[in-house]
Design an enzyme around this catalytic site. Sequence first.
Site, short mmCIF file in Angstrom:
data_model
loop_
_atom_site.label_atom_id
_atom_site.label_comp_id
_atom_site.label_asym_id
_atom_site.label_seq_id
_atom_site.Cartn_x
_atom_site.Cartn_y
_atom_site.Cartn_z
N LYS A 48 76.55 -10.05 -14.71
CA LYS A 48 76.32 -8.83 -15.49
C LYS A 48 76.28 -9.16 -16.98
CE LYS A 48 78.21 -6.13 -11.79
NZ LYS A 48 79.33 -5.54 -11.10
N GLN A 92 85.08 -3.22 -12.05
CA GLN A 92 84.67 -4.17 -11.01
C GLN A 92 85.62 -4.05 -9.82
OE1 GLN A 92 81.88 -6.26 -11.28
NE2 GLN A 92 82.30 -6.71 -9.15
N ASP A 115 77.81 2.72 -12.41
CA ASP A 115 77.87 2.34 -10.99
C ASP A 115 77.51 3.53 -10.11
OD1 ASP A 115 78.27 -0.25 -10.28
OD2 ASP A 115 80.46 -0.17 -10.28
#
Length: 280
Positions: A48, A92, A115
Amino acid sequence: MKLLDGKEVKLKMLDDLKKDVDALDCKLGLTVIQVGEDSASTVYVGQKNKMASNMGFNFNHVKLSENVTEEEILTLINKLNNDDMVDGILVQMPIPHHLDAKKIQNAISPYKDVDGLTDINMGKLSHNVPSLVPCTPMGIVDLLDYYQIDIEGKNVVIVGRSDLVGKPLAALMINRNATVTLCHSKTKDLRHYTKNADILVAALGKAKTFKKEDIKEGSIIIDVGINRLEDGKLYGDVDFDDVKDRVSYITPVPGGVGQMTVAELGYNTYKAHMLRCNNK
Ligand code: NDP
């Protein structure tokens, strides 16, 4: 058999995105919160970071000790929600069990939820209202679109019903007029479903589960699974070598869906910025 090359599509998508990003008069900000030292997470955050640097984003990797309290994370998220320089926030996964993952995800502003996992964005997706959509399912749909594979009317079978992959993908496919079957560990006679799939999406996290006798001749295989075996290599949930002569299209592992996931995060960061600008 034709490969659905996620790397090629990712590069094309990010190339296009870079032009839009460069046209902005500000730098986009993406913050990733990592709790603990999970080695797979460190690899994913690294990917990322690389994407964000290539796009010219301000990338902020916040590493927290695995003993961090829920209150500390919620305070941090609240601060990031109110920081005008931050366009996208993601936590995460996985995070340690003493933390309530749902509560933490829902603390992220729906406008910064790159997300797409907050209840608000998941609800919008299921109502087919424009929203920030989870990256992996969106990547699958964009990959199919890139190769001009029609989704409408197809019999789509998804194996795996996680919030991250299976459930949002089912909603996206329904919104695109597919006939969707969502299978999971309690599904009886799984092969009955997979053998009838025009598009089979394997997202169960078990290496080489599906063989040629499990799939339909000429079908399209989307392999989401990423499994590292004893030989140190990565394998999908589908036995690639066994099925490759029976399918019309298939995603490789690595080099398929995973690549798309990273590209979609770049897109969601841009989209989040635009959403926030339009709501000011
Ligand atoms: P989860 O563990 O959250 O979900 C797995 C799902 O598979 C569950 O719904 C489970 O059913 C179902 N399942 C497990 N075993 C079976 C079985 N034998 N038969 C049928 N269904 C089964 O996993 P994720 O969705 O997070 O990830 C799935 C895989 O995809 C992993 O390998 C992960 O690494 C990979 N992944 C890859 C990404 C990428 O970018 N390529 C992104 C995200 C994940 P039940 O609900 O009943 O428990």
